[in-house]
Design an enzyme around this catalytic site. Structure first.
Site, PDB file in Angstrom:
ATOM      1  CE  LYS B  38      -2.374   0.886   3.877  1.00  0.00           C
ATOM      2  NZ  LYS B  38      -3.134   0.607   5.126  1.00  0.00           N
ATOM      3  CD  GLU B 170      11.931  -3.422  21.739  1.00  0.00           C
ATOM      4  OE1 GLU B 170      11.268  -3.312  20.699  1.00  0.00           O
ATOM      5  OE2 GLU B 170      13.112  -3.834  21.764  1.00  0.00           O
ATOM      6  CB  ALA B 317      11.343  -8.775  12.422  1.00  0.00           C
TER       7      ALA B 317
END
Lengths: 404, 404
Positions: B38, B170, B317
């Protein structure tokens, strides 16, 4: 013998210049000088349109009051003025009270909304450092919001500026420079963004030379500013503004309405019972408040007719700073027991109106200036103001040298 | 003979790695590869907590998709996926449609609010670049607003983070580093600012080694983070949140609530009719969607049990990138007519959780790490991720070298 107490309220252009000249003219044995300011910094009011647009960081436009004054001679009090009791010669601060023998009121301006519905609640105004950086952050925020909503709302990218006077024009000039950066930062097509400047008067920059006004409007339109001249703001709402021209009412949806069309003096003027019009006091030629021998008023809280053209002096930094010098001289004369006070007479060098950092218009010593020469002169004016307040050191630290 | 059409949806970790490996394994005559995303950029999802806190500019954490792929071999389409029709082997985009012979779905995660009232309306979530920079700008804006209001509202300076999992921790670590800068920028006393991290589970960082968790919590508390552990968010409102602990309900007023406690797969998964749980599809060992021979699912839209410990692979990831490689290999095998597909097996090197740019905790190759050594390792992990996606050039351009 008791030393006379001088209290200066406000560390704006007028207050600072009064203080700087008082500390030059008087020795520590002559008087006790106290400067009161709500912040521990002075700021360049004439640069706030840049802070609001985000083209100049607010720390570049302010500096510690203590860097401008001689703290061996002047006592600085960081506090907010709540009221003045002239009968008892006392100033009421938020956290304490001060007695005075001579008072200088330099409390600056506030936004004047002329009773237009909703402006106080929904419009921003370029009132001070806090207000200016809030405008900057608000614009950043609504631009950042635009691409994070499932249905795009173009009103997030519409900025309405109320007023095409000096402040309004300088502000849209900076905005026009800032918008391409914002578009790049937040992945927004430039053509989605609208900057709309609404002015009720029949011309932008009323009072300016028509040739200069035309130049200004053309240049700003070229940068994407839309002007709605002869158009009055009827109401400001949560969604935008209603404007009226030729009896036609139009709604402009906008997440950011900045009111830059009116100022008045400080509300303290009214509260303290001075005779006033929109919180400005018609002072004597020697800057005394009417009916007072010990209260001087300088800057935007004062009102004076220029005998040369029978028109009021404009509420500018130039006039306020020159008033500060006259005011200090007059207080020094009173302390020395002199009867005759100096009459204020402005030395109006001219006016330069910025159209963004790279363009301007102006009249300096009677000469019309356009474009880069006017822009150069604008920076000279800004640096000169710094020099008068804080000397060469301040110019080096905060001056504007991006001449071309 | 017609070239088979491979369509990869999403240029996140899984989609990019699939594409990068496909273009290595297949020649231009073997297949027609199309990548759909996108945005015309890829971003490092694992860095978004920094973008949100304002400690890393969003342009540092994204790069053009075309800089990662070989545009001679891969056709890039910038468009938004609206639906997938597996029966007709077509993908419906906002502006066009694509046919496929092999499909890879790597459409990433969305925020999961578990039906908690008001979260969707009033809480931010660290969902993507647009959302992250909106959080940053929102915090800037409310801090800028604080000093410009006549009555100070402390809730403007209270930031609530929902969730003390990986993302929540984090994010508060970055916030704790950012807040002193914000205070300086907007003239706010540090002690006025509260960062409150609310976690329903009985511990922060559930699943982490308790010794590391204790270190993390202690370090973050030292930087001014308040933890409310074993405390559930009951509702989010315009004014803040309602939390419950031991049947006691408490209201915390806050202008900034960031929900960082749950993710699910893309809503397209459900819309397209895949068997799913929270929009994640339990894929085969070879990453095929159940009942399909031509649809692979990688990254956060997929769900797999790690045979080594019988627990689900974490939605990281690291796993997504490794899946991308296996996925590309399997498509290449199918195109070559091979019957046997490769089984996905993650090589879990470890996990490092940042506590701000200068501190971290982690387990790497089974070794516990604290403080600067963990922080160093975090940057190595980040740079390695860049290297796998875009080679040494990308590491030099976007890598993190502020090691100490």
């Amino acid at each position: 013998m008791k030393k006379p107490k001088i209290v200066v309220l406000g560390a704006g252009y007028g207050g600072i210049m009064t203080t700087v000249h008082l500390q030059k003219k008087l020795g520590t044995n002559d008087a006790e000088i106290t400067l009161v300011n709500k912040n521990d910094y002075h700021y360049e009011t004439t640069w706030l349109h840049e802070v609001s647009a985000g083209t100049l960081h607010h720390d570049r436009s302010r500096f510690p009051v203590k860097s401008l004054i001689n703290t061996g001679k002047v006592n600085f009090v960081k506090d907010t003025v709540m009221d003045i009791n002239t009968a008892e010669k006392r100033v009421i601060l938020e956290n304490s009270e001060l007695e005075y023998d001579y008072l200088v009121v330099g409390l600056g301006y506030e936004s004047e909304t002329f009773g237009i519905k909703g402006l106080k609640e929904y419009a921003f105004s370029i009132a001070n450092i806090n207000a200016a950086r809030q405008i900057r952050e608000h614009i950043d925020y609504v631009f950042a919001t635009y691409n994070n909503e499932p249905v795009k709302r173009d009103e997030l990218l519409t900025i309405v500026v109320g007023g095409a006077g000096f402040t309004g024009i300088e502000f849209v000039g900076e905005l026009a420079n800032r918008v391409p950066q914002l578009c790049k930062e937040f992945d927004i097509p430039r053509e989605k963004v609208r900057i709309i400047c609404v002015e009720a008067a029949p011309t932008a920059l009323p009072g300016f030379d028509p040739e200069l006004v035309e130049y200004a409007v053309t240049q700003l339109e070229r940068k994407g500013v839309e002007f709605k001249i002869g158009t009055a703001i009827k109401e400001c709402t949560e969604e935008g503004i209603l404007v009226e021209k030729d009896d036609q009412v139009e709604e402009i949806k906008s997440a950011t309405v900045v009111w830059a069309a009116g100022v008045r003096g400080s509300h303290i003027i009214e509260k303290a019972g001075f005779e006033n019009n929109r919180c400005r006091v018609k002072v004597s030629n020697s800057l005394l408040a009417p009916g007072h021998e010990d209260v001087f008023i300088v800057g935007d809280c004062s009102f004076m007719i220029n005998p040369e053209n029978d028109r009021p002096y404009p509420p500018t930094a130039q006039v306020a700073m020159q008033q500060g010098e006259t005011c200090a001289e007059n207080i020094a004369r009173l302390i020395r027991g002199e009867k005759e006070l100096k009459e204020f007479k402005a030395d109006l060098k001219g006016t330069v109106c910025s159209l963004g950092h790279d363009d301007a218009i102006g009249v300096v010593y009677g000469r019309k200036l356009f474009g880069s020469s006017a822009s150069f002169m604008k920076k000279v004016v800004d640096n000169r103001s710094l020099f008068l307040q804080g000397g060469a050191g301040l110019v080096l630290k905060k001056g504007k040298f991006n001449f071309f």
